[in-house]
Design an enzyme around this catalytic site. Structure first.
Site, PDB file in Angstrom:
ATOM      1  N   ARG A 104      12.083  20.173  40.994  1.00  0.00           N
ATOM      2  CA  ARG A 104      12.888  21.262  40.416  1.00  0.00           C
ATOM      3  C   ARG A 104      13.954  20.621  39.543  1.00  0.00           C
ATOM      4  O   ARG A 104      14.780  19.838  40.028  1.00  0.00           O
ATOM      5  CB  ARG A 104      13.517  22.106  41.522  1.00  0.00           C
ATOM      6  CG  ARG A 104      14.558  23.072  40.987  1.00  0.00           C
ATOM      7  CD  ARG A 104      14.983  24.129  41.969  1.00  0.00           C
ATOM      8  NE  ARG A 104      13.972  25.161  42.105  1.00  0.00           N
ATOM      9  CZ  ARG A 104      14.212  26.412  42.483  1.00  0.00           C
ATOM     10  NH1 ARG A 104      15.450  26.798  42.748  1.00  0.00           N
ATOM     11  NH2 ARG A 104      13.237  27.285  42.593  1.00  0.00           N
ATOM     12  N   HIS A 131       8.425  28.696  35.684  1.00  0.00           N
ATOM     13  CA  HIS A 131       8.474  28.765  37.149  1.00  0.00           C
ATOM     14  C   HIS A 131       7.082  29.174  37.658  1.00  0.00           C
ATOM     15  O   HIS A 131       6.882  30.280  38.168  1.00  0.00           O
ATOM     16  CB  HIS A 131       9.546  29.770  37.577  1.00  0.00           C
ATOM     17  CG  HIS A 131       9.998  29.640  39.003  1.00  0.00           C
ATOM     18  ND1 HIS A 131       9.489  28.688  39.874  1.00  0.00           N
ATOM     19  CD2 HIS A 131      10.916  30.349  39.727  1.00  0.00           C
ATOM     20  CE1 HIS A 131      10.074  28.821  41.061  1.00  0.00           C
ATOM     21  NE2 HIS A 131      10.932  29.819  40.994  1.00  0.00           N
ATOM     22  N   GLN A 134       6.481  30.608  41.293  1.00  0.00           N
ATOM     23  CA  GLN A 134       6.944  31.970  41.500  1.00  0.00           C
ATOM     24  C   GLN A 134       5.888  32.970  41.049  1.00  0.00           C
ATOM     25  O   GLN A 134       5.546  33.920  41.769  1.00  0.00           O
ATOM     26  CB  GLN A 134       8.248  32.200  40.711  1.00  0.00           C
ATOM     27  CG  GLN A 134       8.799  33.601  40.851  1.00  0.00           C
ATOM     28  CD  GLN A 134       9.216  33.910  42.277  1.00  0.00           C
ATOM     29  OE1 GLN A 134       9.954  33.147  42.871  1.00  0.00           O
ATOM     30  NE2 GLN A 134       8.750  35.021  42.823  1.00  0.00           N
ATOM     31  N   ASP A 222      14.926  39.691  36.884  1.00  0.00           N
ATOM     32  CA  ASP A 222      15.452  38.401  37.343  1.00  0.00           C
ATOM     33  C   ASP A 222      16.917  38.354  36.900  1.00  0.00           C
ATOM     34  O   ASP A 222      17.363  39.186  36.088  1.00  0.00           O
ATOM     35  CB  ASP A 222      14.616  37.268  36.705  1.00  0.00           C
ATOM     36  CG  ASP A 222      15.025  35.869  37.177  1.00  0.00           C
ATOM     37  OD1 ASP A 222      15.765  35.760  38.176  1.00  0.00           O
ATOM     38  OD2 ASP A 222      14.605  34.885  36.534  1.00  0.00           O
ATOM     39  N   CYS A 262      12.303  37.907  41.704  1.00  0.00           N
ATOM     40  CA  CYS A 262      12.000  36.612  42.322  1.00  0.00           C
ATOM     41  C   CYS A 262      13.062  36.181  43.326  1.00  0.00           C
ATOM     42  O   CYS A 262      12.801  35.304  44.147  1.00  0.00           O
ATOM     43  CB  CYS A 262      11.831  35.559  41.237  1.00  0.00           C
ATOM     44  SG  CYS A 262      13.251  35.410  40.144  1.00  0.00           S
ATOM     45  N   ARG A 290       5.470  33.109  48.515  1.00  0.00           N
ATOM     46  CA  ARG A 290       5.698  31.750  48.003  1.00  0.00           C
ATOM     47  C   ARG A 290       5.060  30.737  48.960  1.00  0.00           C
ATOM     48  O   ARG A 290       4.480  29.745  48.544  1.00  0.00           O
ATOM     49  CB  ARG A 290       7.212  31.472  47.879  1.00  0.00           C
ATOM     50  CG  ARG A 290       7.965  32.366  46.902  1.00  0.00           C
ATOM     51  CD  ARG A 290       7.569  32.082  45.459  1.00  0.00           C
ATOM     52  NE  ARG A 290       7.725  30.682  45.127  1.00  0.00           N
ATOM     53  CZ  ARG A 290       8.873  30.102  44.741  1.00  0.00           C
ATOM     54  NH1 ARG A 290       9.956  30.832  44.604  1.00  0.00           N
ATOM     55  NH2 ARG A 290       8.931  28.813  44.461  1.00  0.00           N
TER      56      ARG A 290
HETATM   57  N1   CP Z   1      12.727  32.473  43.623  1.00  0.00           N
HETATM   58  C1   CP Z   1      13.114  31.199  43.827  1.00  0.00           C
HETATM   59  O1   CP Z   1      12.570  30.249  43.254  1.00  0.00           O
HETATM   60  O2   CP Z   1      14.113  31.077  44.725  1.00  0.00           O
HETATM   61  P1   CP Z   1      14.960  29.740  45.008  1.00  0.00           P
HETATM   62  O3   CP Z   1      15.680  29.420  43.735  1.00  0.00           O
HETATM   63  O4   CP Z   1      15.878  30.102  46.124  1.00  0.00           O
HETATM   64  O5   CP Z   1      14.009  28.641  45.373  1.00  0.00           O
HETATM   65  N1  NVA Z   2      15.573  32.440  36.245  1.00  0.00           N
HETATM   66  C1  NVA Z   2      16.154  32.006  37.487  1.00  0.00           C
HETATM   67  C2  NVA Z   2      15.127  31.978  38.565  1.00  0.00           C
HETATM   68  C3  NVA Z   2      15.622  31.600  39.915  1.00  0.00           C
HETATM   69  C4  NVA Z   2      14.557  31.536  40.949  1.00  0.00           C
HETATM   70  C5  NVA Z   2      16.794  30.649  37.323  1.00  0.00           C
HETATM   71  O1  NVA Z   2      16.203  29.786  36.670  1.00  0.00           O
HETATM   72  O2  NVA Z   2      17.902  30.450  37.818  1.00  0.00           O
END
Ligand code: CP
Ligand code: NVA
Length: 306
Positions: A104, A131, A134, A222, A262, A290
């Site tokens: 990440r 992502h 997701q 989101d 999400c 997930r």
């Molecule tokens: N939706 C999602 O990826 O959540 P987190 O950022 O908590 O992992």
């Molecule tokens: N678009 C958001 C998604 C979080 C799961 C971010 O990148 O923060």
């Protein structure tokens, strides 16, 4: 077997996507019946996370454990990637220690560099651009609650962000209609949109949320400011205010519309409390899925027969 990285949903052919979703549904059912198969016994998952996470971290960790493997979590302070050492060095070390990596990070280039230099599969666990994990879980959720994905209309109301980009790539693979409503200036990346359109995907971008949700089978939203955009949050709140998913907007969609997010959610901003707690909301199914989707994805990446 060629190393199977998943940096974007483009790394899965349509048949691979179907295989992963089908295995995810099977693993979910087996888990519900109290049966777990140790498909990845003895394997080790490394997680290199440069941003916070609840769902992604928890589901990768629990998922690998349920499959019989173990995990190593490395947060931003430990690795200090790009400062203490390069992504290429980091991944060449970890490739000697683990069997698969979930990363990440911020720039997509970082996860791409790790895939290039690493000798084990690398999964994008969220970058600024995509992502994929997701949207895999979201497709599983739609399949469960609508019985299919093909032919549905999905309206994404909000920022043309990483999650939206992964939806655009999903629409390149599976024939469903994807309409994104955002304020001017917050459209998805032009290259990703153009490639979806030229690849034959049924996608459109509008600045009118009511038009986007009309006849929709699913409304997705989101956060308005993603991780890394915290300084813009105030300005974004003003621009996105007309794009809130509230009861009035939801009433313009199909009566059985699924409302998706999400998470984490900013209640009172992109979605109201009433809607996220209401009868249309499937947000906690998405969060649970997930787990099942990523278990299936890890099995696929490692080429293990299930
Ligand atoms: N939706 C999602 O990826 O959540 P987190 O950022 O908590 O992992
Ligand atoms: N678009 C958001 C998604 C979080 C799961 C971010 O990148 O923060």
């Amino acid at each position: 077997m060629k190393k199977r990285d998943v940096l974007t949903l483009r790394d899965l052919a349509r048949a691979d996507l179907d295989e992963v979703l089908s295995l995810a549904a099977t693993l979910k059912q087996e888990r519900g019946e109290g049966r777990q198969r140790p498909l990845l016994a003895g394997r080790k998952l490394g997680m290199v996370f440069q941003k916070p996470s609840l769902r992604t971290r928890a589901t990768f960790d629990i998922g690998m454990t349920e499959l019989g493997g173990s995990t190593l979590f490395l947060g931003p302070d430990e690795v200090q990637m790009g400062e203490r050492e390069t992504p290429a060095d980091c991944v060449r070390v970890l490739s000697r220690l683990v069997d698969i990596l979930a990363v990440r990070t911020f720039a997509q280039d970082i996860v791409a560099e790790m895939a290039r230099y690493g000798s084990v599969p690398v999964i994008n666990a969220l970058s600024d651009l995509y992502h994929p994990c997701q949207v895999l879980a979201d497709l599983l959720t739609l399949q469960e609650c609508k019985g299919r994905i093909e032919g549905l209309k999905v309206a994404f109301v909000g920022d043309g962000n990483n999650v939206a980009h992964s939806w655009l790539l999903a629409a390149e693979k599976v024939p469903f209609r994807f309409v994104l409503a955002c304020p001017e200036g917050f459209e998805p990346d032009g290259g990703i949109l153009d490639s979806a359109v030229s690849g034959g995907a049924d996608v459109a971008v509008t600045h009118n949320p009511a038009e986007a949700v009309s006849d929709a089978d699913a409304i997705y939203t989101d956060v308005w400011a993603s991780m890394g955009q915290e300084a813009e949050a105030g300005d974004r709140r003003r621009s996105f205010a007309p794009f809130q998913v509230n009861g009035e907007l939801v009433s313009r969609a199909k009566d059985d519309v699924a409302v998706m997010h999400c998470l984490p959610a900013h209640r009172g901003e992109e979605i109201t409390d009433e809607v996220i707690e209401g009868r249309h909301s499937v947000v906690f199914d998405q969060a649970e899925n997930r787990l099942h989707a990523q278990k299936a994805l890890m099995v696929w990446c490692l080429g293990v027969a299930a």
